[in-house]
Design an enzyme around this catalytic site. Structure first.
Site, short mmCIF file in Angstrom:
data_model
loop_
_atom_site.label_atom_id
_atom_site.label_comp_id
_atom_site.label_asym_id
_atom_site.label_seq_id
_atom_site.Cartn_x
_atom_site.Cartn_y
_atom_site.Cartn_z
N LYS A 192 -16.46 -22.01 9.90
CA LYS A 192 -17.07 -21.81 8.58
C LYS A 192 -16.10 -22.16 7.46
CE LYS A 192 -14.73 -17.83 7.78
NZ LYS A 192 -13.94 -17.42 6.60
N ARG A 256 -10.45 -18.23 -0.37
CA ARG A 256 -9.41 -19.21 -0.68
C ARG A 256 -9.82 -20.62 -0.25
NH1 ARG A 256 -4.71 -16.64 3.00
NH2 ARG A 256 -5.58 -14.79 1.98
#
Length: 344
Positions: A192, A256
């Site tokens: 992912k 992030r």
């Protein structure tokens, strides 16, 4: 109450240590930075990674690995995947009794294409651990540290040990499910991050919700395609460690990987992005591994291929998007039918 060592004092390792401390466990948090250990012990904060959060006093930070793991029953590994082998090699020298190993790191090792649990099993002798458990799911450290509702999944080849880890973490704010599909749970969490980079690029280019919804949906198809080729159950990718983690990582500014992709979409090159981030962006390394492995396995992953060209071959993000939008016509359900047919 259990004595538990959390190895890795970044944002996620610290947040998991906080959950364990809330459950009245004796928590030892290891960091390779002595000043960070002193901050945690003296002020009960870890400002670089969890700004504004006060940590429970039952969390004790260690700079010495041997002291951190002394007499513990569980070790939670939360270090970047690129550091996993080195850390395990150090652990091999200081573990003196069998423990349960849980990892909460998300990635695939380039060149070997091994999952994190496979890396751990290669580096640690079997007599040093009862089982290897993976913890994964949609779980930003920032929200966990604020005790906001979060749900994750644990999996292991040893169901009893997975249930023990479930009991360690579960509370009214942090719900934990078990899954029998170790491969799928690990791969969902790793792959992912690739799609989250793409989602950030899409937003950085100024595209809207339509583009991101398409990216997430077609990204899930790629994750499922590669995952099933590696032995995962396709249904796992419809769960928390699959689509759940995919959604949160592709849509949140806490991510992030999304933030790194957003900077790429705004015209920064990879070196600039990594320098600005100041933290590990697992999706970059995983993109390389998934790209290489998909080529070897003849698994079609057009989004991953496009991201690889952006990250490592210098192609412009908009050019890659244009190429993806002009691919040949396909039937959407054909791939899913093929995957399910192979499983029957």
């Amino acid at each position: 109450m259990e004595k538990i060592a959390v190895i890795g004092a970044g944002s996620w390792g610290t947040a998991l240590a906080l959950v364990l401390a809330d459950n009245d466990h004796d928590v030892r948090l290891w960091t390779h930075r002595q000043k960070q250990a002193e901050e945690i012990n003296n002020t009960h904060t870890n400002e670089k990674y969890l700004e504004g959060i006060t940590l429970p006093e039952s969390i004790t930070a260690f700079h010495n690995l041997k002291e951190a793991v002394k007499d513990v029953s569980h070790i939670i590994l939360v270090v970047p995947t690129k550091a996993m082998r080195e850390v395990c090699q150090e652990l091999k020298q200081v573990i003196d009794h069998p423990v349960t190993i849980t990892h909460a790191s998300k990635g695939i090792e380039p060149s070997t294409y091994k999952r994190v649990s496979e890396v751990i099993a290669e580096e640690l002798p079997g007599e040093l651990y009862n089982a290897i458990v993976v913890l994964s799911g949609p779980s930003h450290a920032e929200e966990v540290s604020l005790r906001q509702p979060t749900t994750v999944t644990v999996s292991s080849e040893n169901l009893k040990q997975a249930e023990l880890v479930q009991d360690l973490f579960i509370n009214e704010k942090f719900r934990v499910y078990t899954s029998p599909d170790l491969v799928g749970v690990e791969l969902g969490g790793a792959l992912k991050n690739i799609i989250a980079l793409g989602a950030g690029i899409s937003d950085g280019l100024g595209y809207g919700d339509n583009a991101k919804a398409a990216l997430i949906t077609r990204g899930l198809a790629e994750i499922t395609r590669l995952g099933t080729s590696m032995g995962a159950n396709p249904l796992t990718f419809a769960g928390l460690s699959g689509v759940g983690d995919l959604i949160v990582t592709c849509t949140s500014h806490h991510s992030r990987n999304w933030r790194a992709g957003n900077l790429l979409g705004k015209g920064n090159d990879l070196d600039e992005v990594l320098d600005k981030m100041g933290m590990v962006v697992e999706g970059v390394r995983t993109t390389k591994a998934a790209y290489q492995f998909s080529k070897e396995q003849s698994v079609e992953m057009p989004i991953t291929n496009g991201l690889y060209r952006i990250l490592f071959e210098g192609e412009k993000p908009k050019d890659v998007v244009d190429q993806l939008m002009t691919r040949g016509r396909r039937h959407e359900m054909e791939e899913l039918s093929n995957i399910l047919g192979e499983r029957s």
